[in-house]
Motif scaffolding. Structure first.
Motif, mmCIF file in Angstrom:
data_model
loop_
_atom_site.group_PDB
_atom_site.id
_atom_site.type_symbol
_atom_site.label_atom_id
_atom_site.label_comp_id
_atom_site.label_asym_id
_atom_site.label_seq_id
_atom_site.Cartn_x
_atom_site.Cartn_y
_atom_site.Cartn_z
ATOM 1 N N VAL A 233 0.866 -1.174 0.000
ATOM 2 C CA VAL A 233 0.000 0.000 0.000
ATOM 3 C C VAL A 233 0.901 1.222 0.000
ATOM 4 N N MET A 234 0.589 2.201 -0.812
ATOM 5 C CA MET A 234 1.420 3.402 -0.906
ATOM 6 C C MET A 234 1.113 4.382 0.229
ATOM 7 N N ASN A 235 2.155 4.828 0.883
ATOM 8 C CA ASN A 235 2.100 5.909 1.868
ATOM 9 C C ASN A 235 0.958 5.734 2.850
ATOM 10 N N GLY A 236 0.073 6.713 2.950
ATOM 11 C CA GLY A 236 -0.990 6.686 3.952
ATOM 12 C C GLY A 236 -2.300 6.124 3.462
ATOM 13 N N GLU A 237 -2.274 5.355 2.380
ATOM 14 C CA GLU A 237 -3.505 4.775 1.849
ATOM 15 C C GLU A 237 -3.841 3.486 2.593
ATOM 16 N N GLY A 238 -4.990 2.953 2.312
ATOM 17 C CA GLY A 238 -5.383 1.658 2.843
ATOM 18 C C GLY A 238 -5.927 1.710 4.257
ATOM 19 N N GLU A 239 -6.251 0.544 4.756
ATOM 20 C CA GLU A 239 -6.888 0.392 6.063
ATOM 21 C C GLU A 239 -6.060 0.984 7.207
ATOM 22 N N TYR A 240 -4.732 0.866 7.129
ATOM 23 C CA TYR A 240 -3.883 1.305 8.237
ATOM 24 C C TYR A 240 -3.148 2.608 7.953
ATOM 25 N N GLY A 241 -3.474 3.250 6.850
ATOM 26 C CA GLY A 241 -2.861 4.533 6.514
ATOM 27 C C GLY A 241 -3.117 5.604 7.551
ATOM 28 N N LYS A 242 -4.170 5.462 8.350
ATOM 29 C CA LYS A 242 -4.481 6.446 9.395
ATOM 30 C C LYS A 242 -3.392 6.518 10.461
ATOM 31 N N TYR A 243 -2.516 5.516 10.513
ATOM 32 C CA TYR A 243 -1.426 5.507 11.489
ATOM 33 C C TYR A 243 -0.133 6.111 10.948
ATOM 34 N N ILE A 244 -0.152 6.561 9.706
ATOM 35 C CA ILE A 244 1.037 7.112 9.063
ATOM 36 C C ILE A 244 0.891 8.628 8.948
ATOM 37 N N VAL A 245 1.838 9.371 9.497
ATOM 38 C CA VAL A 245 1.829 10.833 9.432
ATOM 39 C C VAL A 245 2.960 11.266 8.512
ATOM 40 N N GLN A 246 2.629 12.029 7.470
ATOM 41 C CA GLN A 246 3.624 12.461 6.498
ATOM 42 C C GLN A 246 3.639 13.967 6.290
ATOM 43 N N THR A 247 2.813 14.686 7.017
ATOM 44 C CA THR A 247 2.816 16.153 6.970
ATOM 45 C C THR A 247 2.774 16.676 8.393
ATOM 46 N N LEU A 248 3.318 17.856 8.582
ATOM 47 C CA LEU A 248 3.351 18.450 9.914
ATOM 48 C C LEU A 248 1.952 18.862 10.353
ATOM 49 N N GLN A 249 1.568 18.375 11.515
ATOM 50 C CA GLN A 249 0.312 18.754 12.172
ATOM 51 C C GLN A 249 0.680 19.200 13.584
ATOM 52 N N PRO A 250 1.204 20.420 13.707
ATOM 53 C CA PRO A 250 1.770 20.850 14.988
ATOM 54 C C PRO A 250 0.707 21.102 16.049
ATOM 55 N N PRO A 251 1.114 20.991 17.301
ATOM 56 C CA PRO A 251 0.188 21.332 18.382
ATOM 57 C C PRO A 251 0.029 22.843 18.468
ATOM 58 N N LYS A 252 -0.971 23.261 19.225
ATOM 59 C CA LYS A 252 -1.129 24.688 19.484
ATOM 60 C C LYS A 252 -0.016 25.128 20.421
ATOM 61 N N MET A 253 0.717 26.158 20.000
ATOM 62 C CA MET A 253 1.821 26.691 20.805
ATOM 63 C C MET A 253 1.756 28.205 20.779
ATOM 64 N N ASP A 254 2.413 28.818 21.717
ATOM 65 C CA ASP A 254 2.521 30.266 21.772
ATOM 66 C C ASP A 254 3.079 30.765 20.439
ATOM 67 N N PRO A 255 2.368 31.643 19.715
ATOM 68 C CA PRO A 255 2.856 32.123 18.416
ATOM 69 C C PRO A 255 4.247 32.762 18.482
ATOM 70 N N ALA A 256 4.569 33.440 19.574
ATOM 71 C CA ALA A 256 5.902 34.038 19.712
ATOM 72 C C ALA A 256 6.969 32.947 19.762
ATOM 73 N N PHE A 257 6.687 31.831 20.456
ATOM 74 C CA PHE A 257 7.634 30.721 20.505
ATOM 75 C C PHE A 257 7.786 30.092 19.120
ATOM 76 N N VAL A 258 6.691 29.924 18.396
ATOM 77 C CA VAL A 258 6.745 29.337 17.053
ATOM 78 C C VAL A 258 7.644 30.179 16.152
ATOM 79 N N GLU A 259 7.511 31.493 16.191
ATOM 80 C CA GLU A 259 8.344 32.375 15.361
ATOM 81 C C GLU A 259 9.808 32.311 15.789
ATOM 82 N N PHE A 260 10.062 32.287 17.100
ATOM 83 C CA PHE A 260 11.422 32.183 17.607
ATOM 84 C C PHE A 260 12.052 30.856 17.167
#
Length: 168
Positions: A7-34
């Motif tokens: 199965v290619m990359n995040g496809e198929g039944e178990y693709g939900k367990y594969i992360v291939q793009t950044l999904q960052p948590p919520k953080m202080d915007p000033a810290f993110v820029e720093f």
């Protein structure tokens, strides 16, 4: 096209367990820029991204900040085990860190010049962390045996979970 049984990359039944793009948590915007002044976050996984997952972060340290040395985190403690790593990018000597990282463990500063993985048991105070020298990119990762990253700052006693709604 011939079906070769994969199965290619995040496809198929178990693709939900594969992360291939950044999904960052919520953080202080000033810290993110720093953070962007010296690092590029690649991937983040936790229980918010994939239900049931523990937390992991992958980042390239790519630039030396204008601040020398660069302190990016205060000493803190977790109620879960954590591993942090710093991996050099020299293909001829993968153990050469390509810089100098300073990390505090229970109040004692350690200078790293070799690729390293550090185990931090729950309750062990750690950091500050400083990039002292950066000659080539360093891959940094952290793995927390918790579904969400949070810490208690030892100087203030303040507890923080970075992925709570409304977090700064």
């Amino acid at each position: 096209m011939e079906d070769l049984g994969y199965v290619m990359n995040g496809e198929g039944e178990y693709g939900k367990y594969i992360v291939q793009t950044l999904q960052p948590p919520k953080m202080d915007p000033a810290f993110v820029e720093f953070y962007k002044t010296y690092a590029e976050r690649l991937l983040w996984m936790d229980g918010n991204v994939v239900p049931g997952a523990f937390q992991m972060n992958l980042t390239w340290y790519r630039h030396a900040s204008e601040m020398r040395p660069l302190y990016k985190h205060d000493e803190h403690v977790h109620d879960f085990d954590e591993m942090i790593g710093f991996i050099g990018s020299n293909p001829d000597d993968p153990y050469d860190l390509g810089g100098v990282i300073e990390v505090g463990i229970n109040g004692k500063l350690h200078r790293l010049t070799r690729s390293s993985v550090i185990f931090l048991p729950a309750g062990l105070k750690h950091l500050p962390l400083s990039i002292i020298e950066l000659h080539r990119p360093i891959l940094h990762f952290s793995v927390s045996m918790s579904g969400h990253y949070g810490n208690t700052r030892t100087a203030t006693g303040e507890s923080r979970e970075l992925t709570e709604p409304g977090d700064k």
